[in-house]
Design an enzyme around this catalytic site. Structure first.
Site, PDB file in Angstrom:
ATOM      1  N   GLY A   1       0.860  -1.292  -0.067  1.00  0.00           N
ATOM      2  CA  GLY A   1       0.036  -0.265  -0.048  1.00  0.00           C
ATOM      3  C   GLY A   1       0.900   1.320  -0.040  1.00  0.00           C
ATOM      4  CB  SER A   2      -0.317   4.421   0.709  1.00  0.00           C
ATOM      5  OG  SER A   2       0.277   5.986   0.964  1.00  0.00           O
ATOM      6  CB  THR A   3       5.032   5.855   0.875  1.00  0.00           C
ATOM      7  OG1 THR A   3       4.358   7.083   0.664  1.00  0.00           O
ATOM      8  CG2 THR A   3       5.556   4.976  -0.200  1.00  0.00           C
TER       9      THR A   3
END
Lengths: 414, 139
Positions: B61-63
């Site tokens: 997923g997102s950082t």
């Protein structure tokens, strides 16, 4: 991983807890990705600036790191923030949000970071040279810097880019190494690609298919003429959409990009992809909307030339839709000196800097339908801001802004 | 049972394992207010990661997920320790900035939810706790 004596001292905390934490991040990433050593970076570009993305946790973290003494050692720039720092009130952005955003920026300023707030630092004079090592994080800037400028950067996360700025170094892995820069896919484009929107839609389609791969575009005559392709706007739109539709951090264009002519730039096992039509990409990103209450230009941030084109188009006209041209503050200043900002504002448009529609709380403007010439913006706006989108060229979008409804004189070409 | 991995964040902790066979994405996957896994269809959905030795293959997923871990730690809702098969940047950075001991390169198939796990530097010690219907204790 080999570290110099100085680097070992930094990791051991000799330069304080903030540097130690930054070195822990950089060396941990090096271990995870098999780096042999660290490499000095020439500049850093930090994403994770908008309060919309950071939230309270991100703000807490940045404040704490700054308080521990985090200071950058190389020129460091910021990605767009959630508001225009000077005219957020005039743009009707919420006050509470703006307040929190300012606190984020204060923490970054305390670390010695330039308040550039743009996704196109290379348009305001921060142009890395061929082979320069960087730690940039905004996906379109990473793709453009690697591909069109021939610099070398991985897609850094916000904290890892910041860590690189605080250490002045990043781990040498991934796209810092020549052998990892060879193309994994050959893309043959068999339909015409002419406008900036076509390039964006092409990028989106290729990004979806190659994911993290490295595409090599064959620009063969009829479909894609390298002579008429702009190394600026067209490749900017291509890069941005590929990085959004997939996770492309590097691409090569035959005869155009600096590494495309190198020996063995295409891997022998590269997969071939053929793009026969952009229709599916257009259908995925664009809906046939008629009323248009918001027109957004400048994703990635508009260049001086785009601002000039908008100003010329709007001369003697008035817009009915909300019109945002998003750009770097520096570019806005230059356009102001040329009288173009005034011309756009006189027509009722806004030249917005420091932010963009992907990271600003656009939903607070009360708009529902948007026209844009950016495939990247079209990809993010529905999920990030709840907008319905229609794609068109700059001219078509400005027509829509003037009429308040879609009334193009031309159709997308393909 | 003693397993040797690679240090991502140095530290020593002891606690109960919570094992996910699937990757975990912290942004959108774990509620930052409660520490409960909220991702639809996730095998740990409805369970809290707070105070557990969280064992999963890798992050996703997102950082921005790194900041979610930080926020959980700030509220005292973070995992005590993290064990991955192969870690990636998001969770690794999150563990470092949140001071959560973390090891990767571990055969996580050897660990079950409920096991008593100790992380000490690169070493992971697993003790199977005897429970009704689960057979004898194994060391």
């Amino acid at each position: 991983m080999r570290l110099t004596r100085h680097e070992k001292q930094m990791l051991a905390g000799k330069e304080g807890p903030a540097v130690q934490k930054a070195m822990e991040i950089v060396t941990a990433l090096g271990r995870i990705y098999g780096a042999t050593d660290l490499v000095h970076v020439e500049s850093v570009q930090v994403a994770g600036v908008s309060y919309k993305n950071l939230g309270e946790a991100g703000l807490l973290f940045l404040r704490e790191w700054a308080r521990e003494g985090a200071r950058v050692r190389v020129p460091t720039m910021l990605n767009p923030a959630g508001v225009d720092l000077e005219q957020w009130r005039a743009l009707d952005l919420p006050e509470e949000f703006a307040q929190r955003q300012m606190e984020v920026l204060d923490a970054y300023a305390q670390m010695g970071i330039e308040m550039t707030c743009t996704c196109t630092p290379y348009l305001i004079g921060r142009v890395p040279g061929l082979g320069a090592h960087l730690a940039w994080s905004e996906s379109s800037a990473v793709a453009f810097a690697n591909s069109v400028l021939g610099a070398r950067t991985n897609r850094e996360g916000g904290p890892s880019a910041l860590a690189a700025a605080i250490c002045g170094r990043t781990a040498r892995y991934g796209l810092h190494l020549t052998e990892n820069r060879r193309a994994t896919h050959i893309v043959r484009v068999a339909c015409p690609v002419r406008t900036e929107v076509d390039f964006g839609v092409l990028g989106y389609e290729v990004g979806r298919r190659v994911g993290k791969g490295i595409p090599y575009f064959v620009a063969d005559g009829a479909a894609w003429n390298a002579e008429t392709t702009s190394a600026g706007l067209h490749l900017r739109m291509l890069a941005a959409a590929m990085a959004a539709g997939g996770a492309v951090a590097l691409f090569h264009v035959q005869g155009m990009t600096p590494e495309s002519e190198l020996d063995e730039i295409v891997r022998p096992d590269a997969e071939e992809i053929r793009i026969d039509s952009l229709a599916e990409g257009y259908a995925r990103l664009s809906s046939p909307l008629e009323p248009i209450d918001f027109v957004s230009i400048g994703c990635p941030h508009a260049s001086l030339e785009e601002l000039r084109d908008v100003a010329r188009y709007l001369a003697g006209r008035r817009v009915r839709s909300v019109l945002w041209i998003t750009t770097a503050r520096e570019t806005r200043r230059r356009a102001e000196a040329a009288g173009w900002v005034q011309a756009i504002e006189h027509a009722g448009g806004h030249v917005v800097s420091d932010t963009c529609l992907v990271v600003a709380p656009v939903e607070a403007l009360g708009v529902k339908t948007m026209a844009t010439n950016s495939a990247k913006a079209a990809f993010y706006a529905p999920s990030h801001s709840g907008l319905q989108v229609r794609l068109g060229t700059l001219g078509e979008c400005l027509d829509a802004a003037v009429q308040g409804r879609w009334a193009p004189r031309r159709r997308p070409t393909c | 049972m003693r397993l040797r991995g690679r240090i991502i964040k140095e530290g020593a902790v002891h606690g109960e394992a919570l094992v996910s066979p699937e990757p975990i994405g912290f942004l959108g996957g774990v509620d930052p207010e409660t520490g409960v896994v909220v991702e639809a269809g996730h095998p740990l959905r409805g369970q809290s990661v707070a105070g557990k030795i969280l064992v999963f293959p890798t992050g996703k997923g997102s950082t921005v997920g790194s900041y979610v871990l930080y926020r959980l730690a700030y509220k005292g809702l973070a995992p005590l320790g993290i064990i991955n098969a192969a870690s990636e940047a998001i969770v690794a950075v999150g563990a470092i900035i949140s001071n959560i001991p973390m090891v990767d390169g571990i055969d996580i198939g050897q660990i079950r939810t409920g096991d008593e796990v100790t992380i000490e530097g690169e070493w992971v010690t697993v003790r199977r706790v005897a429970r009704t219907g689960q057979g004898a204790e194994a060391e």
